[in-house]
Enzyme design. Structure first.
Site, PDB file in Angstrom:
ATOM      1  N   CYS B 121      83.701 110.847 -10.223  1.00 45.62           N
ATOM      2  CA  CYS B 121      83.001 109.251  -8.923  1.00 45.62           C
ATOM      3  C   CYS B 121      82.928 109.970  -7.745  1.00 45.62           C
ATOM      4  O   CYS B 121      83.217 109.045  -7.225  1.00 45.62           O
ATOM      5  CB  CYS B 121      85.016 108.778  -9.542  1.00 45.62           C
ATOM      6  SG  CYS B 121      84.882 108.332 -10.807  1.00 45.62           S
ATOM      7  N   HIS B 267      84.602 103.602  -4.252  1.00 37.34           N
ATOM      8  CA  HIS B 267      84.568 103.899  -4.713  1.00 37.34           C
ATOM      9  C   HIS B 267      85.431 103.266  -6.135  1.00 37.34           C
ATOM     10  O   HIS B 267      87.071 102.921  -5.616  1.00 37.34           O
ATOM     11  CB  HIS B 267      84.930 105.624  -5.618  1.00 37.34           C
ATOM     12  CG  HIS B 267      85.329 105.774  -7.113  1.00 37.34           C
ATOM     13  ND1 HIS B 267      84.493 105.324  -7.994  1.00 37.34           N
ATOM     14  CD2 HIS B 267      86.317 106.013  -7.943  1.00 37.34           C
ATOM     15  CE1 HIS B 267      85.338 105.212  -9.190  1.00 37.34           C
ATOM     16  NE2 HIS B 267      86.406 105.926  -8.731  1.00 37.34           N
ATOM     17  N   ASN B 298      85.807 100.413 -13.978  1.00 36.38           N
ATOM     18  CA  ASN B 298      85.670 101.348 -13.357  1.00 36.38           C
ATOM     19  C   ASN B 298      84.059 102.196 -13.411  1.00 36.38           C
ATOM     20  O   ASN B 298      83.856 102.883 -14.288  1.00 36.38           O
ATOM     21  CB  ASN B 298      86.509 102.562 -13.189  1.00 36.38           C
ATOM     22  CG  ASN B 298      86.508 103.564 -12.261  1.00 36.38           C
ATOM     23  OD1 ASN B 298      85.510 104.357 -12.363  1.00 36.38           O
ATOM     24  ND2 ASN B 298      87.820 104.462 -12.261  1.00 36.38           N
TER      25      ASN B 298
END
Lengths: 74, 354
Positions: B121, B267, B298
């Site tokens: 990430c 993020h 995500n």
């Protein structure tokens, strides 16, 4: 804050604890899950400016044990 | 580590997502989760639907599609690319790396190096720093940064704490050398002492592929050693401990303050984390895009470029915007950046196969 005020603040932030008292056993609460633990970590960070870990919260048996993580009250 | 790099610009962005739409509530009901519990999680975390890759589609496919569409949009030939960096933790093979496979697929010049960064990430920011370094100091005029993952393949459907979170996607970012002097600032860091907070134990040299034994945690979540396992509360603690400081540091280097910065692009982990970070760093929710996770999930290293396109695309095409951003996650690691981005070329977010 008094201990009663700390409990009220915790209950307001963590919906799984909305109707709990100090003696409530966490494992007996239907909504006591990873999301509730995350909300407790967040509550400590923004209300008490204390960093606690998920493992510390998981080690608590009762709501009172959670309050004991606040140094000034334990 | 702080680094400021001048004479570079983001020239273009594209994102390709998986094509299979998964609904958070419907998926939870199908495995017997109580509707009230699902709605509570959906509201707090900001989960609604996510897009995962169809069978046979990999991060390489998603990034190759994003690259081809971006090059077409910009009227560029692949041979004009001087280097390719591929950020992924779900490569097609253990060897060779994805960057080399993409190099061959696109027909890049033999003078263009190709290497992977095994990051999640935080990886797009680290990759952007690498690409900017190659342009600012490495003799490259145009670098292709691909960042993508198919993390939905690593989670266990029986792990309700992690499986519903992830979407699959790939991105292409073109970074170019330019005469422009305004620098892009970076602050990068890591805390390896927390490495086990997000982990896939099996599949590397330490614990190669072998028999899998599923275990069940206190909440009933099932995982085995080849699954991505995440300790959400500890990752949240890490995020609150490290990310605000990294953002404040990079803003100091850039001379930015929240009131005069156009946007904070984080993020897209989940709405709860983003809202908390915005509050802690002095940004308003209006300045802080948060809607990627509820539409796409995500997306690991793709989430920042996806947020830039999905939430700010029109403004970036017209640009420039003063942008502050930060990626954070597996490692544990983080990367923050600050600088002016735009005007740039954007290819629309599409799914593969179409």
């Amino acid at each position: 804050m008094t201990r009663a005020e700390q409990l009220a603040a915790l209950r307001a932030d963590v919906d799984a604890l909305a109707h709990a008292d100090e003696a409530t056993v966490l494992a007996a609460l239907p909504q006591w899950d990873s999301l509730a633990i995350l909300l407790v970590v967040s509550h400590f960070e923004h209300v008490h400016e204390i960093e606690i870990t998920g493992a510390q919260v998981r080690a608590c048996r009762t709501v009172g044990d959670i309050l004991n993580l606040i140094p000034s009250l334990s | 580590m702080h680094s400021s790099l001048s004479n570079i610009r983001l020239a273009g962005l594209a994102v390709t997502t998986g094509s299979v739409v998964r609904d958070f509530i419907a998926d939870g009901l199908a495995v017997g989760v109580d509707r009230a519990a699902l709605e509570r999680t959906a509201k707090t975390i900001g989960l609604r639907e996510r897009r995962v890759a169809a069978a046979g589609i990999t991060a390489l496919d998603l990034c190759a599609d994003a690259t081809e569409r971006l090059l077409s949009e910009m009227g560029l030939d692949a041979t004009s690319i001087d280097a390719v960096i591929f950020v992924t933790q779900t490569p097609d093979h253990a060897q060779p790396n994805n960057a080399s496979l993409l190099h061959g697929r696109l027909g890049l010049s033999k003078s263009a190096p190709a290497y992977d960064l095994a990051m999640g990430c935080s990886g797009w920011v680290t990759g952007l720093h690498q690409a900017a370094l190659l342009c600012a100091h490495g003799g490259a005029a145009r670098v292709l940064l691909c960042a993508g993952d198919t993390l939905s393949r690593l989670t266990n459907p029986g792990d309700r704490s992690t499986d519903p979170l992830f979407g699959d996607a790939g991105s292409a970012t073109l970074v170019e050398k330019t005469g422009r002097s305004a620098p892009l600032h970076f602050v990068l860091g890591a805390d390896g002492s927390g490495a086990e907070a997000i982990m896939v134990k099996q599949g590397g040299a330490r614990q190669p592929t072998g028999p899998l034994t599923e275990r069940t945690d206190a909440e009933g979540n099932r995982t085995h050693d080849a699954n991505l396992v995440m300790n959400g509360a500890d990752v949240f603690s890490f995020t609150l401990r490290e990310v605000p400081g990294a953002i404040e540091s990079v803003m100091r280097h850039a001379g930015y303050v929240p009131a005069t910065t156009d946007t904070l692009v984080l993020h897209q982990a989940n709405r709860f984390i983003l809202s908390t970070l915005a509050k802690k760093t002095g940004f308003t929710e209006a300045q802080t895009p948060m809607s990627v996770v509820e539409h796409f999930g995500n997306q690991s290293s793709t989430s920042i470029p996806c947020a830039l396109i999905h939430c700010l695309g029109d403004r970036l095409e017209a640009g420039p915007l003063k942008v502050v951003g930060c990626g954070f996650g597996v490692g544990l690691s983080w990367g923050a950046f600050a600088g002016e981005i735009g005007p740039l070329t954007i290819a629309p977010i599409l799914s593969l196969p179409r």
